[in-house]
Write a protein that holds these residues in place. Structure first.
Motif, PDB file in Angstrom:
ATOM      1  N   TYR A   1     -82.710  54.876 -10.368  1.00  0.00           N
ATOM      2  CA  TYR A   1     -82.043  53.575 -10.509  1.00  0.00           C
ATOM      3  C   TYR A   1     -82.806  52.559 -11.344  1.00  0.00           C
ATOM      4  CZ  TYR A   1     -79.589  55.327  -6.348  1.00  0.00           C
ATOM      5  OH  TYR A   1     -78.870  56.073  -5.471  1.00  0.00           O
ATOM      6  N   GLY A   2     -83.934  52.940 -11.921  1.00  0.00           N
ATOM      7  CA  GLY A   2     -84.833  51.984 -12.559  1.00  0.00           C
ATOM      8  C   GLY A   2     -84.167  51.055 -13.568  1.00  0.00           C
ATOM      9  N   GLU A   3     -83.328  51.615 -14.443  1.00  0.00           N
ATOM     10  CA  GLU A   3     -82.706  50.778 -15.476  1.00  0.00           C
ATOM     11  C   GLU A   3     -81.763  49.750 -14.865  1.00  0.00           C
ATOM     12  OE1 GLU A   3     -81.089  52.783 -18.881  1.00  0.00           O
ATOM     13  OE2 GLU A   3     -82.703  54.284 -18.849  1.00  0.00           O
ATOM     14  N   LYS A   4     -80.920  50.192 -13.924  1.00  0.00           N
ATOM     15  CA  LYS A   4     -80.002  49.264 -13.254  1.00  0.00           C
ATOM     16  C   LYS A   4     -80.780  48.217 -12.468  1.00  0.00           C
ATOM     17  CE  LYS A   4     -76.154  52.467 -12.492  1.00  0.00           C
ATOM     18  NZ  LYS A   4     -75.416  53.218 -11.472  1.00  0.00           N
ATOM     19  N   ASP A   5     -81.868  48.649 -11.815  1.00  0.00           N
ATOM     20  CA  ASP A   5     -82.650  47.729 -10.989  1.00  0.00           C
ATOM     21  C   ASP A   5     -83.274  46.623 -11.826  1.00  0.00           C
ATOM     22  OD1 ASP A   5     -81.995  49.261  -8.808  1.00  0.00           O
ATOM     23  OD2 ASP A   5     -83.895  50.359  -8.773  1.00  0.00           O
ATOM     24  N   ALA A   6     -83.753  46.994 -13.013  1.00  0.00           N
ATOM     25  CA  ALA A   6     -84.389  46.008 -13.891  1.00  0.00           C
ATOM     26  C   ALA A   6     -83.380  44.953 -14.329  1.00  0.00           C
ATOM     27  CB  ALA A   6     -84.995  46.706 -15.105  1.00  0.00           C
ATOM     28  N   VAL A   7     -82.155  45.372 -14.566  1.00  0.00           N
ATOM     29  CA  VAL A   7     -81.113  44.434 -14.987  1.00  0.00           C
ATOM     30  C   VAL A   7     -80.727  43.519 -13.822  1.00  0.00           C
ATOM     31  CG1 VAL A   7     -78.698  44.252 -15.737  1.00  0.00           C
ATOM     32  CG2 VAL A   7     -80.205  45.962 -16.779  1.00  0.00           C
ATOM     33  N   ARG A   8     -80.621  44.084 -12.620  1.00  0.00           N
ATOM     34  CA  ARG A   8     -80.183  43.315 -11.447  1.00  0.00           C
ATOM     35  C   ARG A   8     -81.212  42.251 -11.056  1.00  0.00           C
ATOM     36  NH1 ARG A   8     -81.006  46.604  -7.882  1.00  0.00           N
ATOM     37  NH2 ARG A   8     -79.301  47.992  -8.400  1.00  0.00           N
ATOM     38  N   GLY A   9     -82.484  42.620 -11.118  1.00  0.00           N
ATOM     39  CA  GLY A   9     -83.539  41.661 -10.802  1.00  0.00           C
ATOM     40  C   GLY A   9     -83.850  41.562  -9.313  1.00  0.00           C
ATOM     41  N   ASP A  10     -84.907  40.813  -9.020  1.00  0.00           N
ATOM     42  CA  ASP A  10     -85.422  40.779  -7.642  1.00  0.00           C
ATOM     43  C   ASP A  10     -84.520  40.011  -6.666  1.00  0.00           C
ATOM     44  OD1 ASP A  10     -86.041  38.266  -8.647  1.00  0.00           O
ATOM     45  OD2 ASP A  10     -88.167  38.367  -8.114  1.00  0.00           O
ATOM     46  N   ALA A  11     -83.951  38.887  -7.094  1.00  0.00           N
ATOM     47  CA  ALA A  11     -83.162  38.079  -6.152  1.00  0.00           C
ATOM     48  C   ALA A  11     -81.908  38.831  -5.686  1.00  0.00           C
ATOM     49  CB  ALA A  11     -82.786  36.752  -6.793  1.00  0.00           C
ATOM     50  N   ALA A  12     -81.166  39.423  -6.620  1.00  0.00           N
ATOM     51  CA  ALA A  12     -79.961  40.158  -6.242  1.00  0.00           C
ATOM     52  C   ALA A  12     -80.313  41.405  -5.439  1.00  0.00           C
ATOM     53  CB  ALA A  12     -79.160  40.533  -7.480  1.00  0.00           C
ATOM     54  N   THR A  13     -81.439  42.023  -5.775  1.00  0.00           N
ATOM     55  CA  THR A  13     -81.872  43.200  -5.020  1.00  0.00           C
ATOM     56  C   THR A  13     -82.238  42.820  -3.590  1.00  0.00           C
ATOM     57  OG1 THR A  13     -82.617  44.354  -7.007  1.00  0.00           O
ATOM     58  CG2 THR A  13     -83.647  45.007  -4.921  1.00  0.00           C
ATOM     59  N   PHE A  14     -82.855  41.668  -3.437  1.00  0.00           N
ATOM     60  CA  PHE A  14     -83.199  41.200  -2.093  1.00  0.00           C
ATOM     61  C   PHE A  14     -81.933  40.983  -1.255  1.00  0.00           C
ATOM     62  CE2 PHE A  14     -84.246  37.857   1.003  1.00  0.00           C
ATOM     63  CZ  PHE A  14     -85.239  38.514   1.698  1.00  0.00           C
TER      64      PHE A  14
ATOM     65  N   ALA B   1     -88.136  49.941  -1.665  1.00  0.00           N
ATOM     66  CA  ALA B   1     -88.805  50.610  -2.781  1.00  0.00           C
ATOM     67  C   ALA B   1     -88.291  50.059  -4.107  1.00  0.00           C
ATOM     68  CB  ALA B   1     -88.586  52.122  -2.707  1.00  0.00           C
ATOM     69  N   THR B   2     -86.996  49.783  -4.177  1.00  0.00           N
ATOM     70  CA  THR B   2     -86.407  49.189  -5.376  1.00  0.00           C
ATOM     71  C   THR B   2     -87.041  47.839  -5.676  1.00  0.00           C
ATOM     72  OG1 THR B   2     -84.302  50.310  -5.043  1.00  0.00           O
ATOM     73  CG2 THR B   2     -84.254  48.312  -6.366  1.00  0.00           C
ATOM     74  N   LEU B   3     -87.130  47.009  -4.652  1.00  0.00           N
ATOM     75  CA  LEU B   3     -87.718  45.678  -4.825  1.00  0.00           C
ATOM     76  C   LEU B   3     -89.179  45.793  -5.272  1.00  0.00           C
ATOM     77  CD1 LEU B   3     -87.007  42.685  -4.550  1.00  0.00           C
ATOM     78  CD2 LEU B   3     -87.718  42.817  -2.155  1.00  0.00           C
ATOM     79  N   ALA B   4     -89.892  46.726  -4.691  1.00  0.00           N
ATOM     80  CA  ALA B   4     -91.291  46.945  -5.082  1.00  0.00           C
ATOM     81  C   ALA B   4     -91.379  47.378  -6.543  1.00  0.00           C
ATOM     82  CB  ALA B   4     -91.930  47.987  -4.166  1.00  0.00           C
ATOM     83  N   ASN B   5     -90.483  48.249  -6.967  1.00  0.00           N
ATOM     84  CA  ASN B   5     -90.482  48.686  -8.373  1.00  0.00           C
ATOM     85  C   ASN B   5     -90.234  47.508  -9.302  1.00  0.00           C
ATOM     86  OD1 ASN B   5     -90.996  51.381  -7.906  1.00  0.00           O
ATOM     87  ND2 ASN B   5     -88.842  51.971  -7.848  1.00  0.00           N
ATOM     88  N   ILE B   6     -89.267  46.681  -8.966  1.00  0.00           N
ATOM     89  CA  ILE B   6     -88.921  45.547  -9.828  1.00  0.00           C
ATOM     90  C   ILE B   6     -90.104  44.603  -9.974  1.00  0.00           C
ATOM     91  CG2 ILE B   6     -87.478  43.468  -9.981  1.00  0.00           C
ATOM     92  CD1 ILE B   6     -85.225  45.132  -8.660  1.00  0.00           C
ATOM     93  N   ARG B   7     -90.832  44.376  -8.863  1.00  0.00           N
ATOM     94  CA  ARG B   7     -91.946  43.426  -8.884  1.00  0.00           C
ATOM     95  C   ARG B   7     -93.305  44.065  -9.155  1.00  0.00           C
ATOM     96  NH1 ARG B   7     -90.782  38.076  -7.418  1.00  0.00           N
ATOM     97  NH2 ARG B   7     -92.991  37.875  -7.909  1.00  0.00           N
TER      98      ARG B   7
END
Ligand SMILES: [Zn+2]
Length: 109
Positions: free
Chosen positions: A24-37, A71-77
């Motif tokens: 999911y890395g590419e999608k996660d980078a676009v979504r960002g930390d706030a939306a992922t949270f 894990a997604t949030l950790a990857n983004i940050r």
């Protein structure tokens, strides 16, 4: 994808993060930390429902979701979860420095 489980049959926290990054890395980078949270908190709500009235399988699936979104949030940050957990909990309880913890039950350890 079982890149990190092929040799040992187990999954480390580092392996989980790499797996989520590849998936999911590419999608996660676009979504960002706030939306992922927000997604992470929604999964906590689903975990609460599963705790209250779900089957064991539903409970396990919701726990997997919470861990995956963390894990997604950790990857983004750029946080390495395995290193962070080891730093904080790898030796003993961070509150009382003991194993098992002897902190007052009224306190958050
Ligand atoms: Zn403690």
């Amino acid at each position: 994808m079982s890149i990190d489980t092929e040799s040992t049959g187990s999954l480390t926290l580092s392996g989980l993060q790499r797996m989520i990054l590849q998936m999911y890395g590419e999608k996660d980078a676009v979504r960002g930390d706030a939306a992922t949270f927000l997604w992470l908190t929604e999964e906590f709500g689903e975990l609460a429902s599963a705790l209250r009235s779900g089957t064991h399988e539903e409970l396990a699936a919701e726990m997997a979701d919470v861990l995956a979104w963390l894990a997604t949030l950790a990857n983004i940050r750029g946080v390495e979860l395995e290193a962070a957990v080891l730093r904080k909990y790898g030796r003993a309880c961070p509150g009382c420095q003991a194993v098992p913890c002897v902190c007052d039950p009224a306190e958050k350890p």
